[in-house]
Design a protein around this motif. Sequence first.
Motif, mmCIF file in Angstrom:
data_model
loop_
_atom_site.group_PDB
_atom_site.id
_atom_site.type_symbol
_atom_site.label_atom_id
_atom_site.label_comp_id
_atom_site.label_asym_id
_atom_site.label_seq_id
_atom_site.Cartn_x
_atom_site.Cartn_y
_atom_site.Cartn_z
ATOM 1 N N ALA A 15 -12.587 -0.112 1.561
ATOM 2 C CA ALA A 15 -11.895 -0.219 3.231
ATOM 3 C C ALA A 15 -10.766 -1.242 3.569
ATOM 4 O O ALA A 15 -9.651 -1.635 2.974
ATOM 5 N N LEU A 16 -10.942 -1.947 2.579
ATOM 6 C CA LEU A 16 -9.911 -3.040 2.519
ATOM 7 C C LEU A 16 -8.828 -2.881 1.008
ATOM 8 O O LEU A 16 -8.063 -2.643 1.556
ATOM 9 N N ARG A 17 -9.095 -1.746 -0.146
ATOM 10 C CA ARG A 17 -8.198 -1.913 -0.558
ATOM 11 C C ARG A 17 -7.254 -0.465 0.241
ATOM 12 O O ARG A 17 -5.649 0.072 -0.460
ATOM 13 N N ARG A 18 -7.640 0.242 1.159
ATOM 14 C CA ARG A 18 -6.979 0.762 1.829
ATOM 15 C C ARG A 18 -6.050 0.074 2.388
ATOM 16 O O ARG A 18 -4.795 0.820 3.098
ATOM 17 N N VAL A 19 -6.610 -0.730 3.719
ATOM 18 C CA VAL A 19 -5.961 -1.660 4.820
ATOM 19 C C VAL A 19 -4.694 -2.336 3.770
ATOM 20 O O VAL A 19 -3.416 -2.104 4.425
ATOM 21 N N TYR A 20 -4.647 -3.028 2.883
ATOM 22 C CA TYR A 20 -3.347 -3.393 1.992
ATOM 23 C C TYR A 20 -2.687 -1.970 0.929
ATOM 24 O O TYR A 20 -1.453 -2.314 1.802
ATOM 25 N N SER A 21 -3.348 -0.968 0.574
ATOM 26 C CA SER A 21 -2.251 0.146 0.525
ATOM 27 C C SER A 21 -1.332 0.308 1.838
ATOM 28 O O SER A 21 -0.071 0.770 1.695
ATOM 29 N N THR A 22 -1.985 0.605 2.517
ATOM 30 C CA THR A 22 -1.572 1.081 3.823
ATOM 31 C C THR A 22 -0.431 -0.202 4.161
ATOM 32 O O THR A 22 1.412 0.361 4.309
ATOM 33 N N CYS A 23 -0.620 -1.021 4.711
ATOM 34 C CA CYS A 23 0.396 -2.576 5.195
ATOM 35 C C CYS A 23 1.760 -2.073 4.089
ATOM 36 O O CYS A 23 3.114 -2.377 3.947
ATOM 37 N N GLN A 24 1.443 -2.121 2.452
ATOM 38 C CA GLN A 24 2.440 -2.203 1.030
ATOM 39 C C GLN A 24 3.128 -1.096 1.356
ATOM 40 O O GLN A 24 4.068 -0.746 1.410
ATOM 41 N N MET A 25 2.734 0.051 1.686
ATOM 42 C CA MET A 25 3.257 1.236 1.003
ATOM 43 C C MET A 25 3.541 1.678 2.476
ATOM 44 O O MET A 25 5.451 2.054 2.484
ATOM 45 N N PHE A 26 3.774 0.709 3.690
ATOM 46 C CA PHE A 26 4.201 1.255 4.969
ATOM 47 C C PHE A 26 5.261 0.508 4.797
ATOM 48 O O PHE A 26 7.036 0.802 5.182
ATOM 49 N N MET A 27 5.621 -1.274 4.439
ATOM 50 C CA MET A 27 6.829 -1.544 4.216
ATOM 51 C C MET A 27 8.166 -1.014 3.080
ATOM 52 O O MET A 27 9.244 -0.495 3.200
ATOM 53 N N ALA A 28 7.589 -0.279 2.371
ATOM 54 C CA ALA A 28 7.895 0.825 1.218
ATOM 55 C C ALA A 28 8.233 1.918 1.594
ATOM 56 O O ALA A 28 10.005 2.045 1.308
ATOM 57 N N ALA A 29 8.080 2.147 2.683
ATOM 58 C CA ALA A 29 8.384 3.817 3.612
ATOM 59 C C ALA A 29 9.638 2.872 4.349
ATOM 60 O O ALA A 29 9.658 4.141 4.726
ATOM 61 N N VAL A 30 9.586 2.011 5.260
ATOM 62 C CA VAL A 30 10.529 1.773 6.057
ATOM 63 C C VAL A 30 11.596 1.826 5.416
ATOM 64 O O VAL A 30 12.900 2.135 5.454
ATOM 65 N N LEU A 31 12.037 1.553 4.276
ATOM 66 C CA LEU A 31 13.011 1.243 2.987
ATOM 67 C C LEU A 31 13.092 2.225 2.928
ATOM 68 O O LEU A 31 14.531 2.317 2.773
ATOM 69 N N ILE A 32 12.793 3.423 2.513
ATOM 70 C CA ILE A 32 12.883 4.659 1.948
ATOM 71 C C ILE A 32 14.237 5.206 3.520
ATOM 72 O O ILE A 32 14.905 5.795 3.710
ATOM 73 N N ALA A 33 12.822 5.638 4.745
ATOM 74 C CA ALA A 33 13.697 5.907 6.076
ATOM 75 C C ALA A 33 14.800 5.531 6.294
ATOM 76 O O ALA A 33 15.661 6.595 6.344
ATOM 77 N N PHE A 34 14.508 3.736 6.231
ATOM 78 C CA PHE A 34 15.756 3.658 6.412
ATOM 79 C C PHE A 34 16.971 4.212 5.135
ATOM 80 O O PHE A 34 18.185 3.697 5.734
ATOM 81 N N ILE A 35 16.727 4.042 4.320
ATOM 82 C CA ILE A 35 17.578 5.043 2.683
ATOM 83 C C ILE A 35 18.174 6.333 3.348
ATOM 84 O O ILE A 35 20.230 6.853 3.665
ATOM 85 N N ALA A 36 17.398 6.761 3.111
ATOM 86 C CA ALA A 36 17.381 8.045 3.690
ATOM 87 C C ALA A 36 18.016 8.622 4.843
ATOM 88 O O ALA A 36 19.580 9.297 5.572
ATOM 89 N N GLY A 37 18.039 7.250 6.205
ATOM 90 C CA GLY A 37 18.145 7.842 7.353
ATOM 91 C C GLY A 37 20.005 7.528 7.212
ATOM 92 O O GLY A 37 20.702 7.893 8.164
ATOM 93 N N SER A 38 19.996 6.245 6.355
ATOM 94 C CA SER A 38 21.484 5.996 6.435
ATOM 95 C C SER A 38 22.290 7.509 5.506
ATOM 96 O O SER A 38 23.662 6.794 6.343
ATOM 97 N N LEU A 39 21.689 7.522 4.501
ATOM 98 C CA LEU A 39 23.068 8.739 3.643
ATOM 99 C C LEU A 39 23.385 9.384 4.709
ATOM 100 O O LEU A 39 23.963 10.382 4.666
#
Length: 173
Positions: A15-39
């Motif tokens: 459960a802790l690994r899932r919480v951790y992974s969700t937090c880390q991948m959320f930050m990366a997903a924000v970057l991907i969404a920002f770049i895709a939206g900007s493009l």
Amino acid sequence: MTPPAPDAAPDRGRALRRVYSTCQMFMAAVLIAFIAGSLIFTGGRIAEQQGTNWSEVWSWPAFPVPAWLLVVPALIGAIVVIPMCVRTPAGLANRLLGAVGQTVAAAGSAVLFMFLFPSDAGPIAMPQAEDGYLGWHWLALIPSAFSLVVLLVAVGAKGREYDRLRMTGRLPS
């Protein structure tokens, strides 16, 4: 379902690994969404100083990214990382190694956003800029770096036991 290996510890850190992974991948997903939206919406313009490659639908930034959007998940990850590493058995050390990559991606998003959204004031002056400061996104970099160090220490500490289990064929499935 196969029974666990005789000397495999139960996976108490799932459960802790899932919480951790969700937090880390959320930050990366924000970057991907920002770049895709900007493009798509701002004519290919990622940074404020950059020109457009085609006609824009919205002016830059299409999706402003406030610093708290990265700082909060980075802090949650930093709170969870030590118990996660302690509770993850040595037989699952490869999952901690996977979390290292996620943490590097999250830290990379903080680095990019602190340059993409500079601040008018702050403690760290923008390199080669006279009146700009790094955006407050750098605050997400501190807990991400902490998490990365903790993960690397945990992988190093549990790596030998993981290799021993792998060589003897007793890794949990």
